[in-house]
Scaffold this motif. Structure first.
Motif, PDB file in Angstrom:
ATOM      1  N   THR A  56       7.800  -2.046 -11.215  1.00 13.04           N
ATOM      2  CA  THR A  56       8.640  -1.713 -11.138  1.00 13.04           C
ATOM      3  C   THR A  56       9.331  -0.674 -11.873  1.00 13.04           C
ATOM      4  O   THR A  56       8.796   0.513 -12.313  1.00 13.04           O
ATOM      5  CB  THR A  56       9.504  -2.961 -12.441  1.00 13.04           C
ATOM      6  OG1 THR A  56       8.881  -2.984 -13.431  1.00 13.04           O
ATOM      7  CG2 THR A  56       9.462  -5.103 -11.799  1.00 13.04           C
ATOM      8  N   ASN A  57      10.774  -0.067 -11.454  1.00 17.49           N
ATOM      9  CA  ASN A  57      11.391   0.700 -11.942  1.00 17.49           C
ATOM     10  C   ASN A  57      11.949   0.712 -13.227  1.00 17.49           C
ATOM     11  O   ASN A  57      13.297  -0.361 -13.236  1.00 17.49           O
ATOM     12  CB  ASN A  57      12.203   1.282 -10.899  1.00 17.49           C
ATOM     13  CG  ASN A  57      13.153   2.331 -11.017  1.00 17.49           C
ATOM     14  OD1 ASN A  57      13.273   3.251 -12.342  1.00 17.49           O
ATOM     15  ND2 ASN A  57      14.533   3.025 -10.553  1.00 17.49           N
ATOM     16  N   LYS A  58      11.862   1.462 -14.311  1.00 15.32           N
ATOM     17  CA  LYS A  58      12.484   0.868 -15.156  1.00 15.32           C
ATOM     18  C   LYS A  58      13.984   1.559 -15.667  1.00 15.32           C
ATOM     19  O   LYS A  58      15.089   0.809 -16.400  1.00 15.32           O
ATOM     20  CB  LYS A  58      12.124   2.066 -16.295  1.00 15.32           C
ATOM     21  CG  LYS A  58      10.716   1.256 -17.399  1.00 15.32           C
ATOM     22  CD  LYS A  58       9.812   2.659 -18.584  1.00 15.32           C
ATOM     23  CE  LYS A  58       8.942   2.166 -19.073  1.00 15.32           C
ATOM     24  NZ  LYS A  58       8.535   2.822 -20.107  1.00 15.32           N
ATOM     25  N   ALA A  59      14.509   2.381 -14.733  1.00 15.21           N
ATOM     26  CA  ALA A  59      15.940   3.163 -14.898  1.00 15.21           C
ATOM     27  C   ALA A  59      16.840   1.736 -14.103  1.00 15.21           C
ATOM     28  O   ALA A  59      17.698   1.583 -14.726  1.00 15.21           O
ATOM     29  CB  ALA A  59      16.093   3.705 -13.734  1.00 15.21           C
ATOM     30  N   ALA A  60      16.523   1.023 -13.569  1.00 13.34           N
ATOM     31  CA  ALA A  60      17.374  -0.431 -13.019  1.00 13.34           C
ATOM     32  C   ALA A  60      17.363  -1.308 -14.465  1.00 13.34           C
ATOM     33  O   ALA A  60      18.565  -2.632 -13.911  1.00 13.34           O
ATOM     34  CB  ALA A  60      17.054  -1.052 -11.925  1.00 13.34           C
TER      35      ALA A  60
END
Length: 328
Positions: A73-77
Motif C-alpha cells: 500500500t501507498n502511505k500517502a493515500a
C-alpha cells in the motif's frame, strides 16, 4: 471522503428493493466486473502501478479460510483511494517479487524511498529485490510486541505453576478428609487469579494503571519479583521508542538495554534481544523518520471490515474487484 462500504442487500432494504436481485444485477450488468482488465488473474494477483509512491508498506492479510495475500500500500493515500498498490496470493518471496517486477515498471519501483514492514524474512527479501533503492524500516510495534510477549510468557508459566500447586493442595485436602479452602491474598485474589487478572496491566505503563491495577501490581511484583524485572525491561524498550529521536542515541540506548537483558538472564528476553540484533539496522532506521507499519495494519482492518460487511468472501475475484474500486 467516507469510503465505508455498503452492500447491495442493505441498499436494497433502504430503498425498498430486492437486495439479492440488486446484487445479481450489479454483478452481471451494473458494474464493469465482467470486462475488468484484471479479471483473468484477479484471484492470483491485482496490481496498480499508478499508485506507487515514495513511502510504502508491505504486509500480509487473510481473505478467507486462512488464505494469505501479500498486500502493498501507498502511505500517502492514507487508506483512501489510491492506497492499494498490489494484492498477491501467497507470501512466497520469489513469486511475489516476480509479479511486482513484471507488473510495476523499473522507473516506478526506483521512486520508492522507504518501505515499512514487520520482521518476516520473506517480506524483507521481497523488498530488497524489488525496491532496490528503498530504506527498510522494521515496524516498532512488532519489536515492542516481542518484549510484551516475553513478559506474558513468564506470567503464564507462573500461572501454570500456581494451578498445579492448587491442584495438589485440593488432592491433599481430599485425602485428609478436609474441605479445601484457597489461600487468598490481601485483595481477595488467589495466586492463580492474581496471575490471570494481571494480564492487561503488564501491557500498560504504570501511569495508566487504575487503582485496582496498582494494588494488584504491588502484590504481583511482591510474590513474583522476576515479573517486575521483566516488566521493567519491556517498558524500558518502549521508552527508547517513545523518547529517542536520533539514530546514534538509539543505538547506544539499545546496546545498554541488551546489557540489562543479559544480566537479567531471562530466556524469553534473550530470544527478544537476539531477534533485535538480527534486525538492528532496519530497526534503527525507524529513528530517522519514525515511520511505522500502522498504515498497513489499518488497511488490513479495513479489509476485514469489508469482508465482514459482505459476510465473507464467496467470490474472491469479485471481492477484490469491489475492493479495488474503493481503494485502488
Amino acid at each position: 471522503m467516507d469510503t465505508t462500504p455498503v452492500n447491495c442487500k442493505s441498499l436494497g432494504k433502504y430503498f425498498c428493493l430486492n437486495g439479492k436481485l440488486l446484487e445479481e444485477q450489479y454483478f452481471s450488468h451494473l458494474s464493469d466486473f465482467t470486462s475488468w482488465n484484471q479479471l483473468d488473474h484477479a484471484e492470483d494477483h491485482i496490481v496498480f502501478p499508478e499508485n506507487i509512491g515514495e513511502h510504502i508498506t508491505i504486509d500480509e492479510t487473510s481473505l478467507s479460510q486462512g488464505e494469505l495475500y501479500t498486500i502493498v500500500t501507498n502511505k500517502a493515500a492514507k487508506g483512501q483511494k489510491g492506497a492499494l498498490i498490489a494484492m498477491i496470493k501467497g507470501t512466497e518471496s520469489e513469486k511475489v517479487r516476480s509479479i511486482l517486477v513484471r507488473k510495476i515498471p523499473h522507473h516506478a519501483r526506483r521512486k520508492v524511498e522507504e518501505v515499512t514492514l514487520d520482521m518476516a524474512a520473506n517480506m524483507e527479501q521481497i523488498v530488497r529485490k524489488t525496491f532496490t533503492r528503498a530504506t527498510l524500516v522494521t515496524d516498532r510495534f512488532h519489536v515492542q510486541k516481542l518484549a510484551y510477549d516475553a513478559v506474558q510468557q513468564m506470567r503464564i508459566a507462573y500461572r501454570w505453576e500456581a494451578i498445579d500447586l492448587e491442584n495438589k493442595e485440593i488432592e491433599l485436602a481430599r485425602e485428609l478428609g478436609k474441605t479445601f479452602v484457597a489461600n487468598r491474598l490481601e485483595n481477595g485474589d488467589t495466586h492463580k487469579q492474581l496471575l490471570a487478572r494481571s494480564r492487561y496491566l503488564l501491557f500498560k505503563n504504570k501511569s495508566k494503571w487504575s487503582p485496582s491495577q496498582i494494588w494488584r501490581a504491588e502484590l504481583l511484583f511482591k510474590y513474583y519479583p522476576e515479573l517486575s524485572k521483566a516488566y521493567d525491561l519491556a517498558q524500558k524498550l518502549g521508552h527508547i521508542y517513545h523518547t529517542v529521536k536520533d539514530k546514534g542515541v538509539a543505538y547506544l540506548n539499545l546496546a545498554r538495554w541488551y546489557d540489562q537483558v543479559e544480566k537479567a538472564g531471562f530466556k524469553s528476553f534473550n530470544t527478544v534481544s537476539r531477534t533485535i540484533q538480527n534486525h538492528y539496522q532496519t530497526i534503527l532506521n525507524f529513528f530517522e523518520r519514525r515511520s511505522t507499519n500502522a498504515a498497513a495494519e489499518s488497511f488490513n482492518a479495513k479489509i476485514k471490515a469489508f469482508r465482514s460487511q459482505f459476510r465473507g468472501v464467496k467470490n474472491v475475484s469479485f471481492f477484490l474487484y469491489r475492493l479495488s474500486k474503493i481503494y485502488a
